[in-house]
Each structure stands twice: as C-alpha cells, then as structure tokens.
Design a protein around this motif. Structure first.
Motif, PDB file in Angstrom:
ATOM      1  N   ARG A  36     -81.798 -18.312  46.209  1.00 35.88           N
ATOM      2  CA  ARG A  36     -80.672 -19.036  47.087  1.00 35.88           C
ATOM      3  C   ARG A  36     -80.347 -17.841  48.408  1.00 35.88           C
ATOM      4  NH1 ARG A  36     -75.446 -21.254  44.472  1.00 35.88           N
ATOM      5  NH2 ARG A  36     -74.919 -21.719  46.462  1.00 35.88           N
ATOM      6  N   VAL A  37     -80.212 -16.615  48.014  1.00 33.45           N
ATOM      7  CA  VAL A  37     -79.866 -15.616  49.070  1.00 33.45           C
ATOM      8  C   VAL A  37     -80.759 -14.343  48.745  1.00 33.45           C
ATOM      9  CG1 VAL A  37     -77.918 -14.120  49.873  1.00 33.45           C
ATOM     10  CG2 VAL A  37     -77.417 -16.505  49.449  1.00 33.45           C
ATOM     11  N   VAL A  38     -81.380 -13.760  49.865  1.00 36.33           N
ATOM     12  CA  VAL A  38     -81.869 -12.526  49.629  1.00 36.33           C
ATOM     13  C   VAL A  38     -81.216 -11.617  50.938  1.00 36.33           C
ATOM     14  CG1 VAL A  38     -84.170 -11.186  50.031  1.00 36.33           C
ATOM     15  CG2 VAL A  38     -84.107 -13.604  49.465  1.00 36.33           C
ATOM     16  N   VAL A  39     -80.826 -10.376  50.022  1.00 28.76           N
ATOM     17  CA  VAL A  39     -80.247  -9.216  50.665  1.00 28.76           C
ATOM     18  C   VAL A  39     -81.072  -7.946  50.966  1.00 28.76           C
ATOM     19  CG1 VAL A  39     -78.168  -7.673  50.732  1.00 28.76           C
ATOM     20  CG2 VAL A  39     -77.819 -10.082  49.884  1.00 28.76           C
ATOM     21  N   GLN A  40     -81.126  -7.777  52.335  1.00 30.52           N
ATOM     22  CA  GLN A  40     -82.090  -6.541  52.568  1.00 30.52           C
ATOM     23  C   GLN A  40     -81.539  -5.646  53.678  1.00 30.52           C
ATOM     24  OE1 GLN A  40     -86.000  -7.973  53.452  1.00 30.52           O
ATOM     25  NE2 GLN A  40     -85.521  -8.360  55.627  1.00 30.52           N
ATOM     26  N   ALA A  41     -81.775  -4.463  53.860  1.00 31.99           N
ATOM     27  CA  ALA A  41     -81.471  -3.919  55.028  1.00 31.99           C
ATOM     28  C   ALA A  41     -82.139  -4.319  56.312  1.00 31.99           C
ATOM     29  CB  ALA A  41     -82.036  -2.434  54.785  1.00 31.99           C
ATOM     30  N   ALA A  42     -81.483  -4.285  57.396  1.00 34.34           N
ATOM     31  CA  ALA A  42     -81.800  -4.809  58.725  1.00 34.34           C
ATOM     32  C   ALA A  42     -83.365  -4.249  58.994  1.00 34.34           C
ATOM     33  CB  ALA A  42     -81.002  -4.265  59.908  1.00 34.34           C
ATOM     34  N   ARG A  43     -84.193  -4.999  59.573  1.00 39.09           N
ATOM     35  CA  ARG A  43     -85.556  -4.520  59.751  1.00 39.09           C
ATOM     36  C   ARG A  43     -85.812  -4.401  61.409  1.00 39.09           C
ATOM     37  NH1 ARG A  43     -85.347  -4.338  54.512  1.00 39.09           N
ATOM     38  NH2 ARG A  43     -87.292  -4.224  53.525  1.00 39.09           N
ATOM     39  N   GLU A  44     -84.905  -4.770  62.111  1.00 38.65           N
ATOM     40  CA  GLU A  44     -85.104  -4.377  63.624  1.00 38.65           C
ATOM     41  C   GLU A  44     -83.754  -3.431  64.057  1.00 38.65           C
ATOM     42  OE1 GLU A  44     -87.331  -8.075  65.692  1.00 38.65           O
ATOM     43  OE2 GLU A  44     -85.323  -7.996  65.256  1.00 38.65           O
ATOM     44  N   LEU A  45     -83.951  -2.823  65.079  1.00 35.57           N
ATOM     45  CA  LEU A  45     -83.012  -2.048  65.674  1.00 35.57           C
ATOM     46  C   LEU A  45     -82.609  -2.653  66.765  1.00 35.57           C
ATOM     47  CD1 LEU A  45     -81.466   0.642  66.454  1.00 35.57           C
ATOM     48  CD2 LEU A  45     -83.623   1.434  67.690  1.00 35.57           C
ATOM     49  N   SER A  46     -81.243  -3.059  67.227  1.00 31.56           N
ATOM     50  CA  SER A  46     -80.755  -3.512  68.357  1.00 31.56           C
ATOM     51  C   SER A  46     -79.998  -2.684  69.165  1.00 31.56           C
ATOM     52  CB  SER A  46     -79.689  -4.744  67.931  1.00 31.56           C
ATOM     53  OG  SER A  46     -80.730  -5.887  67.203  1.00 31.56           O
TER      54      SER A  46
ATOM     55  N   THR B 297     -84.714  -5.177  71.389  1.00 34.27           N
ATOM     56  CA  THR B 297     -84.737  -4.955  69.881  1.00 34.27           C
ATOM     57  C   THR B 297     -85.954  -4.345  69.668  1.00 34.27           C
ATOM     58  OG1 THR B 297     -85.851  -7.267  69.601  1.00 34.27           O
ATOM     59  CG2 THR B 297     -83.594  -7.027  69.061  1.00 34.27           C
ATOM     60  N   SER B 298     -85.991  -3.610  68.761  1.00 30.43           N
ATOM     61  CA  SER B 298     -87.456  -2.803  68.096  1.00 30.43           C
ATOM     62  C   SER B 298     -87.549  -2.803  66.692  1.00 30.43           C
ATOM     63  CB  SER B 298     -87.377  -1.409  68.780  1.00 30.43           C
ATOM     64  OG  SER B 298     -88.638  -0.667  68.576  1.00 30.43           O
ATOM     65  N   PRO B 299     -88.839  -2.920  66.118  1.00 31.18           N
ATOM     66  CA  PRO B 299     -88.850  -2.870  64.892  1.00 31.18           C
ATOM     67  C   PRO B 299     -88.719  -1.541  64.320  1.00 31.18           C
ATOM     68  CG  PRO B 299     -91.142  -3.086  65.586  1.00 31.18           C
ATOM     69  CD  PRO B 299     -89.990  -3.220  66.806  1.00 31.18           C
ATOM     70  N   LEU B 300     -88.001  -1.392  63.040  1.00 31.62           N
ATOM     71  CA  LEU B 300     -87.794  -0.064  62.078  1.00 31.62           C
ATOM     72  C   LEU B 300     -89.063   0.383  61.377  1.00 31.62           C
ATOM     73  CD1 LEU B 300     -84.290  -0.399  61.149  1.00 31.62           C
ATOM     74  CD2 LEU B 300     -84.910   0.959  62.960  1.00 31.62           C
ATOM     75  N   SER B 301     -89.477   1.441  61.585  1.00 32.92           N
ATOM     76  CA  SER B 301     -90.709   1.920  60.894  1.00 32.92           C
ATOM     77  C   SER B 301     -90.455   2.336  59.293  1.00 32.92           C
ATOM     78  CB  SER B 301     -91.306   3.348  61.359  1.00 32.92           C
ATOM     79  OG  SER B 301     -90.156   4.241  61.445  1.00 32.92           O
ATOM     80  N   ASN B 302     -89.008   2.543  59.196  1.00 29.85           N
ATOM     81  CA  ASN B 302     -88.740   2.949  57.732  1.00 29.85           C
ATOM     82  C   ASN B 302     -87.348   2.285  57.269  1.00 29.85           C
ATOM     83  OD1 ASN B 302     -90.072   5.749  58.985  1.00 29.85           O
ATOM     84  ND2 ASN B 302     -91.022   5.068  57.145  1.00 29.85           N
ATOM     85  N   PRO B 303     -87.146   1.219  57.330  1.00 30.46           N
ATOM     86  CA  PRO B 303     -85.859   0.235  56.771  1.00 30.46           C
ATOM     87  C   PRO B 303     -85.346   0.924  55.587  1.00 30.46           C
ATOM     88  CG  PRO B 303     -87.464  -1.333  57.570  1.00 30.46           C
ATOM     89  CD  PRO B 303     -88.247  -0.107  57.365  1.00 30.46           C
ATOM     90  N   ARG B 304     -83.898   1.045  55.580  1.00 29.99           N
ATOM     91  CA  ARG B 304     -83.211   1.438  54.687  1.00 29.99           C
ATOM     92  C   ARG B 304     -83.545   0.852  53.173  1.00 29.99           C
ATOM     93  NH1 ARG B 304     -77.322   2.334  56.480  1.00 29.99           N
ATOM     94  NH2 ARG B 304     -77.694   0.795  58.152  1.00 29.99           N
TER      95      ARG B 304
END
Length: 834
Positions: free
Chosen positions: A55-65, A74-81
């Motif tokens: 139903r829901v997936v929680v993850q750290a942000a994958r992009e920098l804004s 925006t730019s993609p993060l190389s090492n998301p938290r």
C-alpha cells in the motif's frame, strides 16, 4: 520549357538516374535516422514493477532539490540515506511493516539471470517478497541462515535442494537452495531470511507499510527526509526506475550524432552529384545559347530538371526511410544499443524535414553551376574541349578560404580557450566537417598536381596506360573532383572518428598509468558493490604494505546560482595513504592536507583557490561547507573529486590500492593478497592488469554505435562513388571510342579506365587523410595542453580497408559500363551524339 526539360532528361537518362539515386538514398538516410531519433523523445509509461503488492513504501529521497531564480533544479543522489531503525519501529505502530534491504550478491553460472539484460543479482529478505510479484514456484521459504530462494529463468540448471556458492558483502560461502521463484524481468533476486539479510546488510533501504498514506505521513512528521510512495508513485522504489529514460538519453545522443553525420554526408554528396551533372552539359548549354536561349531560360530549365528530380527522389527517399527506420530500430535493440522495447513511433515531422531538405539540396546544388552555364558565351562553350579550365572562379575561392579559415579558426580557438572541449564526442565528430567541405571545394585546384604526383611512377612504366591515366585525370578535373568527393568524406570520417576515439582512449590509459603508484588493486566493480570487510582488514594487516581504501560517492554544487552540477568523487580513509599509492596531478595545495573538513577539486570547478570554502551537497543530500585542500589538473576528464570517509554518505569501500613499501617481499605480499581475495571472493590484480582491464576499451554499445554511424555513412558514400563513376564513364563513350580507333585494344582501354579510377580514389584518400591529420593533430595538441603525454593512434587498418574498398568499387563502377559500351563498334560510338 517543360517539354524541352523532359526531352533533355530522356536523352541524358543516365545522368538523371544517377542524380535521382543519390538524392533518394540521401533523403532515405535522413528520414531513417530522423524517425529513429524522434522515437527517443518519449519513454514508455510503466507501472509499478516491484512493490505492486504494497500500500505504501517509505524510503529516503533519491533526488536533491534546490530552489534557484529560474525554478527548482534536481539532481540524483549517489548515496541516498537509509531509513533509520527508530523510524522503522515508529512506522510499525501505524500498520504491518516489512523492512527491505538490498545488497549485491554473486551467483554461479548455473543460475540463469532473471532480470533484464545486464541485471546484476541482488539480495533481499524473504519478508519483503509478499509486497512484490515473487511467488514460490517450488520449495519453501528460507528459515535458516544458510538457506536461500533464488530466481530462475530459462535455462537454469539449479534445483531446489542444490548447494551453490553465493557471494555477499560478507564473503562467499555455500548456501542451500530451498525454493525458487520465476523471473520478474526487472532484477535477479536472491532471498535470505530476515535475520540473515539484516546481518549481511544492517542498512534499511525502505519499509513497506500496510496503512493509509496520510497516516504514514503523519507518523513521519516534517523534516524526516523520507518519501511516502503510494499508487503510481511506488514506481520510484523500483530498481533503477529511470532506466528507460536513461537508456533513451544514450540512444538519443547516438542517433543525434548519426543523424547529423548522415545529413552532412547526404547533403555533401547530393550537392556534389548535382553540380557535376550540370557541369557535364556545358556543350549542351552552349548549343542552346546559340539557338537563341537566354541565360535566364537556361537557368530555368536546369531548375525545372532539379525540381522534377527533387520531388520524385525526395518522395522515394521518404518511402525508403519509412521502410528502413523500423529495421534500424530492431537491429539496435537486438544488439543492445537500444532497450528491447525500442520502437519507431507515429511521428511524421521527420519525413517532412527529410523531404524538404532533399528538395532544397537538389535546387541549391545546381544554383552555382547553372549561373555559370548561363553566363558562358555560346562560342566559348563550343570551343571547350575535354580539358577543363577555369574550374575555380573567384567566388568559389573566397567561399573556400572562408570555410577553411573558419574550420581552422574554430580548432585553434578551442585549443586556446578550452582544450578539454575537443575531447568531447560532440566536438570531435563535428569538427572535421568544415575541413571536409573546405578540402572538397579545393579539389579542383588540388587534384591536378596531386594526380600528377601520384602517377609519377606509373607514367614512367612501359606502356601508355599510366601516362594516359595521368593526363585524363588532370584534363577532366571536374569529373576527377566529383569522383574524389565521396572518397574524401569517406576516408576523413572513418579516420577522424576511429583515430580520435583510439587516441583519446590511449591517452586515458597513459594518464591512468602515470597516476598509479600502487602495485596491486582490488576493486568491487560497478553496480554499487562493496568489498567484504574481512578482505579490507586482511589487506591492511599485511606487513610491508600501504593500503588506501576508498569509496565511490558524489558531490553536487550549485554553480552560478542556477545549475546543479554533480561530480564523481572518491572518499578515502587516509589521505597520506592516498598520496603514497597515487601520483595525482596536483597543481595547488597538497593531498596530505585533506581532512574531514576538506575537499580536493579539479580545475573545472568555479572555485579553485586553496583554502576557500565551497558549499556542496554530499552523496546523501546533506549540505556541507568544505575547505579546498588541493586542486587537480583536468586532464582527460577522469580526475574527479576527493573527500574523506566522513563525507562518504555511508558508501561502502569498493576499491583498495596497495603498494609495497621498503624491503618487503613483493611476491610474498602478492601471495597473501590473493589468498585473502580467494577467501572472500575478491579478485586482486596488478596495477598494469587493472589499467589493461579498464583502458583503453570503449563500451560495447559505444563501439557498436560508432560502427553503425560509420557503416551508414560509408555504404552511402560507396554507392555515391559508384553512381558518380557510372555517370562519368557513360559520358565518355566517345573518348573510349577514339582510343579504340587509334589502335587501343578493349583490354587496354579497360585497364586505362581502371587505373584512372584507382588514381582518383588514391588522390581522394590523400585529401581525406589530410583532413584527418589536421583533426588528429588538434586532438593531440589538446591532450598536450591538458598535461597528458600520449601519441596519436592512426587507424591504418581502417584507412587501408576503406581506401581499398573504395578503389575496388571505383574500378568495378568504371569498368563495367565501359565494357558494356565497348561492345558496340568504335566507329558507331565515335558518332554517338552527346
């Protein structure tokens, strides 16, 4: 005028068929590559692949804004938290949860991959399988630490109950297969128990929650840095969710290059062919002038002919493009250059572009020649013999000088202002085009002395063939220049593209060798893999070595307040160890001054003064201000950024450089390193082996793409070469008959035609080689200015192959129509009207 035009086309049907073929094929190439390029503008819409059952997936942000004056960037993060463990526990109070961990694994060859092409195996806890499409096709779920469930595809020989060697970040060891799941198509998964997965990879990558999205957001609160994904938004949690767009980016760049080159080659060859076709008819125009035709009427007749040919040939070319584009797309998908789903869409605007481009080029190709023909006095036209004179009017000289100076000026300007720009594919592919045009325009001036030089020895051999070939090539300079034009563009493009690519690759390899002091290197490869901790510990404890461990990460900076620029970075554990195992091109500061508050940048950064502070985003999106400790030269573009492990954003160690110090026994160190590598599934190589494995090879898709571009261009120019020679030879039947009447045998005439065609091809190859030499010297000069010492890689085999193929094709295209014409009695040929 129209009836006169049609009669002329019927009388000179070979010339007009040749022009038609050249234009139709040129438009067909533009339409084919244009349709394929248009298909790269939109990626297919895909639904959620992996977490369709959550139903829901929680993850750290994958992009920098970042907010900028021109909008959000925006730019993609190389090492998301990771998802903090405390936060995962808080979410468990909202609804049923499952913690997802993803880590790299290696499998034996008996386990067939279950993902897409090139999908690397990854490990997950079995508890997350309920939220994914994976369902057991045999066996049961894992319940012990050494048990796994594997994905099997077609051809897999592993069965439930087998014991296989599975490599994980913790090392390689035997595991028992207790179940299998069918392939899902987006990854190759290996499932472990939840406890074993947590031991191997303590980091929580994402959490599925069986609850309302609003309740989940409320539980997270503000400022958590987490993304709550529901509905179609769950696509962001899929493996490489942007892979379709990223795949199209590379295909778009490749097809954009192919479209540019094919358009250039097509326009170049078509314009040359139409100009030659008009130049062949000087006497006809003179007769029309003597019969009372005005210069304007002659020009209008030529335009009408070009318009008729242009309309029909452009239409045929568009039909050819509609037929060829799907086949090009299918071939690219089959070779892995494009994704398997790549197809030609319903776009038609590229056909309009191709059609009107073809028609415009057909009309433009006869402008200069028709004006010149219209200005020629009738008596002067009739006096013209087979010897061409006045082939380089002042207007053409001025245009040629402007094009040549522009091409050379842009090259010099790039060397002065930004040598690194010359090493970019977009530049070194387009750079030779102006020089090709300039040398082609110069051909009427250069071909006469060049053919005399190349035929110096053949002309002195027994017999008259060499001498006659030299004089014929020098006399019919328009014909010689028209035949040489496709050879010039063929050799120049092939040598420039292949030579420049090889030169840059060799330079990168030479640069890598000079920057390495390490004796041995162990790397984990790509796909975010890390070296096992026990190997790193073993390498550091070997007596008599200095080991520098580093991690792959990224740094992002906001340049000029408007653009987010991401740089690859290496995070090192010990800056002094880095200085001991490497010889980086430091131009300011010192590597040993690097600390947790510092950064090493290269000259491409806007801020490059040692001691100044720069504001950056780390690989996990955290903001940091770091002091510049050292500045590196740009080099070939491989000199990135260095920080310490404190700024690595949680990335694992993926490379260890080891150098033997003092009087330590190198052989003993090698044995211990390889023993440690064998125990943990890590390959240890010497520095030379590592460079050989990574340089100077281009990727397979890049190599195939370059070959595709060259093949399209070379096949077309080859057809154009044969087409022009057929036009030229057919127009010379009276000359061949005159030779027969003076006593030459058929064999001698055919040998003369063959030698002359090969001579012209050789002259064209020399001009093409000159263009390539200028281009390669520019690349070599740019490398020198960037501080990289490397030689020029000349693709002699490619030059020989292209020139030899052109010579063979030219000989056949000239000899066959000549042999066909010589079947008629010479006295009958001599009376043939023009």
């Amino acid at each position: 005028m129209l009836s006169l035009t049609l009669r002329g086309m019927r009388a000179r049907w070979v010339t007009f068929v040749g022009s038609f073929v050249a234009l139709a094929l040129g438009v067909g190439l533009i339409a084919t590559t244009g349709l394929a390029l248009a298909a790269t503008f939109d990626a297919p819409e895909r639904g959620t692949e992996r977490f369709g059952g959550a139903r829901v997936v929680v993850q750290a942000a994958r992009e920098l804004s970042a907010d900028t004056p021109i909008g959000v960037r925006t730019s993609p993060l190389s090492n998301p938290r990771a998802v903090p463990a405390a936060l995962a526990k808080r979410l468990a109070k909202v609804g049923a949860t499952a913690e997802d961990r993803t880590f790299p694994v290696s499998l034996p060859g008996t386990v067939a991959p279950g993902g897409g092409a090139g999908a690397a195996p990854v490990g997950h806890p079995w508890a997350i399988a309920a939220a994914t499409p994976y369902r057991l096709s045999s066996g049961r779920a894992p319940s012990a630490p050494d048990e796994v469930v594997v994905t099997t595809g077609p051809g897999a020989r592993v069965r439930t109950g087998d014991r296989i060697e599975v490599g994980t970040p913790d090392g390689t060891g035997p595991r028992r297969v207790v179940g299998t799941v069918p392939a899902a198509g987006f990854e190759t998964a290996v499932f472990f128990t939840a406890a074993e997965a947590a031991r191997i990879a303590p980091r929580i990558d994402r959490v599925t929650v069986d609850a309302d999205p609003a309740a989940v957001r409320a539980a997270l609160g503000t400022g958590s840095g987490m993304s709550v994904l529901a509905g179609d938004g769950r696509r962001a949690a899929d493996p490489d969710p942007d892979r379709d767009k990223e795949a199209l980016v590379s295909v778009n760049a490749l097809l954009g290059t192919a479209a540019g080159i094919t358009a250039f080659v097509s326009v170049f060859v078509v314009a040359s062919t139409f100009t030659f076709a008009v130049a062949q008819r000087r006497r006809e125009f003179g007769l029309l002038r003597m019969a009372g035709a005005t210069p304007g009427q002659v020009r209008r007749m030529v335009y009408a002919e070009a318009l008729v040919i242009g309309l029909f040939a452009s239409g045929a070319g568009c039909a050819l493009g509609r037929w060829g584009a799907p086949r090009l797309a299918g071939w690219m998908a089959g070779q892995g250059i494009a994704p398997a789903w790549f197809r030609i869409g319903a776009q038609t605007w590229t056909l309009h572009v191709a059609f009107w481009t073809g028609l415009t080029v057909a009309l433009a190709g006869v402008v200069t020649a028709s004006f010149r023909a219209g200005r020629t006095a009738p008596t002067a036209a009739l006096r013209e013999a087979a010897v061409d004179s006045g082939t380089m009017p002042w207007s053409r000289r001025l245009v040629t000088a402007a094009v040549l100076l522009t091409g050379l000026g842009l090259l010099v300007l790039a060397l002065v202002q930004d040598p690194g720009d010359i090493l970019k594919r977009k530049t070194y592919i387009t750079q030779p085009m102006l020089l090709i045009v300039a040398f082609a325009l110069l051909a009427p001036v250069l071909m006469r002395p060049l053919t005399r030089l190349l035929s110096w020895l053949p002309a002195r051999l027994p017999g008259a063939v060499g001498m006659l070939a030299r004089e014929n090539a020098a006399a019919g300079i328009r014909r010689t220049a028209a035949v040489a034009a496709p050879v010039v563009v063929t050799v120049a493009l092939a040598c420039s593209l292949l030579g420049t690519t090889a030169t840059i690759n060799e330079a990168k390899a030479a640069e890598a060798r000079t920057q390495l002091r390490a004796d041995f290197i162990a790397s984990a490869g790509a796909n975010g893999r890390a070296l096992p901790d026990r190997f790193v510990r073993a390498a550091r404890t070997i007596p008599g070595v200095t080991a520098s461990a580093s991690r792959s990460t990224g740094m992002t900076v906001l340049e000029e307040g408007t653009a987010l620029v991401r740089s690859e970075a290496r995070a090192v554990d010990n800056p002094k160890a880095l200085a001991a195992v490497s010889h980086l091109p430091v131009i300011a500061g010192s590597l040993e001054d690097l600390d947790d508050g510092g950064i090493v940048v290269n000259e491409e950064w806007l801020t490059t003064r040692v001691g100044e502070q720069v504001s950056v985003w780390l690989g996990d999106g955290r903001r940091a201000r770091l002091r510049i400790a050292a500045v590196l030269a740009v080099g070939t573009g491989s000199n990135g950024v260095y920080v310490t492990a404190a700024n690595a954003a949680g990335a694992g160690i993926d490379r260890v450089d080891i150098t033997v110090t003092g009087d330590a026994d190198r052989a003993a160190v090698a044995r211990r390193l390889r023993a440690a590598g064998a125990a943990s599934g890590v390959e240890v190589t010497t520095a030379d082996q590592w460079v050989a494995a990574h340089y100077p090879r281009s990727s397979e898709s890049t190599r195939l793409g370059l070959l595709m571009i060259l093949t399209i261009a070379l096949v077309y120019t080859g057809i154009a070469l044969a087409n022009t020679l057929v036009m030229a030879t057919t127009d010379r039947v009276r000359d061949l008959a005159a030779l027969r009447l003076t006593g030459a045998t058929k064999a001698q005439v055919l040998r003369l035609v063959t030698v002359e065609s090969v001579l012209v091809v050789a002259a064209g190859a020399v001009l093409g080689g000159a263009v390539s030499a200028l281009n390669l010297l520019g690349v070599w000069g740019a490398l020198g200015l960037l501080g990289v010492r490397s030689g020029i890689a000349v693709p002699w085999s490619a030059i020989g192959t292209v020139t030899g193929a052109a010579a063979l094709l030219a000989a056949l295209a000239a000899t066959l129509p000549a042999a066909f014409a010589l079947r008629t009695r010479p006295i009958a040929l001599a009376g043939t009207r023009e």
